[in-house]
Scaffold this motif. Structure first.
Motif, PDB file in Angstrom:
ATOM      1  N   GLN A 118      43.158 -51.835   0.608  1.00 34.50           N
ATOM      2  CA  GLN A 118      43.673 -51.790   1.981  1.00 34.50           C
ATOM      3  C   GLN A 118      43.516 -50.370   2.528  1.00 34.50           C
ATOM      4  OE1 GLN A 118      44.911 -54.725   3.480  1.00 34.50           O
ATOM      5  NE2 GLN A 118      44.106 -55.604   1.586  1.00 34.50           N
ATOM      6  N   GLN A 119      42.661 -50.234   3.526  1.00 37.62           N
ATOM      7  CA  GLN A 119      42.406 -48.924   4.111  1.00 37.62           C
ATOM      8  C   GLN A 119      43.098 -48.789   5.473  1.00 37.62           C
ATOM      9  OE1 GLN A 119      41.310 -46.296   2.845  1.00 37.62           O
ATOM     10  NE2 GLN A 119      40.027 -46.826   1.080  1.00 37.62           N
ATOM     11  N   THR A 120      42.771 -47.743   6.193  1.00 42.70           N
ATOM     12  CA  THR A 120      43.402 -47.435   7.474  1.00 42.70           C
ATOM     13  C   THR A 120      42.407 -46.663   8.326  1.00 42.70           C
ATOM     14  OG1 THR A 120      45.414 -46.470   8.455  1.00 42.70           O
ATOM     15  CG2 THR A 120      44.345 -45.201   6.712  1.00 42.70           C
ATOM     16  N   ASP A 121      42.835 -46.173   9.465  1.00 37.43           N
ATOM     17  CA  ASP A 121      42.004 -45.286  10.276  1.00 37.43           C
ATOM     18  C   ASP A 121      41.895 -43.949   9.546  1.00 37.43           C
ATOM     19  OD1 ASP A 121      40.785 -43.657  12.145  1.00 37.43           O
ATOM     20  OD2 ASP A 121      42.174 -44.116  13.769  1.00 37.43           O
ATOM     21  N   VAL A 122      40.676 -43.590   9.150  1.00 37.23           N
ATOM     22  CA  VAL A 122      40.473 -42.378   8.354  1.00 37.23           C
ATOM     23  C   VAL A 122      40.059 -41.180   9.201  1.00 37.23           C
ATOM     24  CG1 VAL A 122      39.936 -43.649   6.252  1.00 37.23           C
ATOM     25  CG2 VAL A 122      38.080 -43.052   7.821  1.00 37.23           C
ATOM     26  N   THR A 123      39.814 -41.391  10.481  1.00 36.35           N
ATOM     27  CA  THR A 123      39.312 -40.276  11.293  1.00 36.35           C
ATOM     28  C   THR A 123      40.321 -39.151  11.501  1.00 36.35           C
ATOM     29  OG1 THR A 123      39.835 -41.523  13.331  1.00 36.35           O
ATOM     30  CG2 THR A 123      37.587 -41.672  12.469  1.00 36.35           C
ATOM     31  N   PRO A 124      41.654 -39.406  11.517  1.00 36.05           N
ATOM     32  CA  PRO A 124      42.570 -38.257  11.604  1.00 36.05           C
ATOM     33  C   PRO A 124      42.431 -37.299  10.430  1.00 36.05           C
ATOM     34  CG  PRO A 124      43.722 -40.263  12.218  1.00 36.05           C
ATOM     35  CD  PRO A 124      42.387 -40.686  11.662  1.00 36.05           C
ATOM     36  N   LEU A 125      42.028 -37.821   9.279  1.00 33.19           N
ATOM     37  CA  LEU A 125      41.811 -36.963   8.114  1.00 33.19           C
ATOM     38  C   LEU A 125      40.632 -36.030   8.354  1.00 33.19           C
ATOM     39  CD1 LEU A 125      42.379 -36.170   5.188  1.00 33.19           C
ATOM     40  CD2 LEU A 125      41.107 -38.178   4.448  1.00 33.19           C
ATOM     41  N   LEU A 126      39.568 -36.560   8.939  1.00 32.44           N
ATOM     42  CA  LEU A 126      38.419 -35.710   9.259  1.00 32.44           C
ATOM     43  C   LEU A 126      38.791 -34.666  10.296  1.00 32.44           C
ATOM     44  CD1 LEU A 126      35.669 -38.469   9.416  1.00 32.44           C
ATOM     45  CD2 LEU A 126      35.947 -36.754   7.644  1.00 32.44           C
ATOM     46  N   ALA A 127      39.578 -35.066  11.279  1.00 36.31           N
ATOM     47  CA  ALA A 127      39.989 -34.129  12.323  1.00 36.31           C
ATOM     48  C   ALA A 127      40.836 -32.991  11.750  1.00 36.31           C
ATOM     49  CB  ALA A 127      40.756 -34.862  13.418  1.00 36.31           C
ATOM     50  N   ALA A 128      41.623 -33.293  10.718  1.00 34.75           N
ATOM     51  CA  ALA A 128      42.521 -32.296  10.130  1.00 34.75           C
ATOM     52  C   ALA A 128      41.760 -31.269   9.292  1.00 34.75           C
ATOM     53  CB  ALA A 128      43.579 -32.979   9.272  1.00 34.75           C
ATOM     54  N   TYR A 129      40.550 -31.601   8.886  1.00 34.06           N
ATOM     55  CA  TYR A 129      39.777 -30.706   8.021  1.00 34.06           C
ATOM     56  C   TYR A 129      38.407 -30.427   8.654  1.00 34.06           C
ATOM     57  CZ  TYR A 129      43.268 -31.364   4.371  1.00 34.06           C
ATOM     58  OH  TYR A 129      44.448 -31.376   3.647  1.00 34.06           O
ATOM     59  N   PRO A 130      38.351 -29.513   9.608  1.00 31.39           N
ATOM     60  CA  PRO A 130      37.073 -29.203  10.258  1.00 31.39           C
ATOM     61  C   PRO A 130      36.060 -28.582   9.302  1.00 31.39           C
ATOM     62  CG  PRO A 130      38.783 -27.658  10.947  1.00 31.39           C
ATOM     63  CD  PRO A 130      39.474 -28.754  10.191  1.00 31.39           C
TER      64      PRO A 130
END
Length: 318
Positions: A118-130
């Protein structure tokens, strides 16, 4: 085929399992390995939960020097999304200041089948680590990837038994100017893989990802359609590696590749796990290997027949 072994390497670093609290073994240098932080997916009373293990990891390892992080299993990953894990990782962005690579969901079939994760929206993780250079995720159930901008990401890998069309469109519509390597496991409609080549249009047209050199459109139930689209796709002219393996490629898709644009500039063409005839396999090899293309055409498959119906299977589904 199932996923039976965990990752052994990430971002060029060997994977090291962060140990249990009672371990007395010496830890490697923080920057020398990809740290795997994992909890039992089928937890029992008294088992340490993933968030607690991650907190202990941050308190034990020199977090500011960690370059790569592998998230293995989390508690009841077959029933609980990765959202708390993503939140915890985002909350540590001021400590994991050297982080360059993350893989989310490194589980074998014994931990959790790929299409149960079960996954989720992973893009906030990318945004947090430029500063992230490499990101991978396993499991398509609940996965979301709305279009984003990330100036540094060079490698993106999405492994699923079924990749939703919305995720494909989100990735293809993202602004990733440094992306060199993209690998998508498209999967089957039985597990949510409902995309079509039209969803890949910004990618195939060459308008997206100007730095792209390695493209994998793998594990697809519609591999013949994908091959036909790739055969005339402008992006192919600038690729060094093209991987169409793990899917249901037949002579129809093979003929489309041969009739399309030249592929002789490639260093590698991956077609392993296919349903090509011996004759078509030989035609592809004979057409490309004289130009120095390494063609991987291993693992030929035979279709199953049931009551007159022919069934072909991708390499990884459930």
């Amino acid at each position: 085929m199932t996923i039976s072994t965990p990752l052994g390497e990430l971002h060029g670093l060997p994977v090291f399992d962060f140990p249990s609290p009672d371990s007395t073994a010496a830890l490697p240098d923080a920057a020398s390995v990809a740290w795997r932080v994992s909890a039992p997916t089928y937890s029992e009373p008294g088992d340490e939960r993933w968030e607690a293990i991650f907190d202990r990891f941050l308190a034990t390892v020199d977090a500011g020097r960690v370059r790569a992080l592998v998230v293995g299993g989390w508690d009841e990953a077959y029933d609980t999304s990765s959202a708390p894990v993503v939140t915890a990782l985002i909350g540590a962005d001021n400590r994991l200041t050297a982080l360059e690579a993350v893989f989310l969901g490194d589980m074998t079939f014994e931990d959790c089948e790929i299409s149960w994760i079960q996954q989720t929206d992973v893009t906030p993780l990318l945004a947090a680590y430029p500063g992230l250079r490499e990101f991978g995720v396993r499991g398509g159930t609940g996965l979301a990837f709305p279009s984003i901008h990330h100036s540094g990401l060079r490698t993106l890998v999405v492994e699923t038994g079924g990749l939703p069309a919305a995720v494909v469109r989100g990735i293809a519509g993202s602004d990733l100017p440094a992306l060199e390597n993209l690998e998508l496991w498209l999967g089957t409609d039985e597990y949510g893989g409902n995309s079509s080549p039209a969803d890949l249009e910004p990618l195939l047209s060459g308008t997206a990802f100007p730095a792209l050199r390695h493209l994998g459109l793998r594990n697809s139930q519609i591999q013949d359609e994908v091959a036909a689209a790739v055969a005339s796709a402008p992006v192919v002219a600038r690729l060094e590696r093209l991987d169409l393996s793990m899917g249901t490629l037949t002579d129809e898709g093979g003929a489309a590749l041969l009739a399309g644009q030249p592929l002789t500039h490639l260093a590698y063409l991956g077609l392993a796990h296919h349903y090509l005839s011996k004759e078509m396999s030989e035609r592809i090899v004979d057409a490309l290997t004289p130009s120095g293309v390494r063609v991987d055409i291993d693992d030929p498959q035979q279709p199953d027949e049931d009551d007159g119906e022919v069934h072909r299977y991708v390499a990884v589904a459930e």
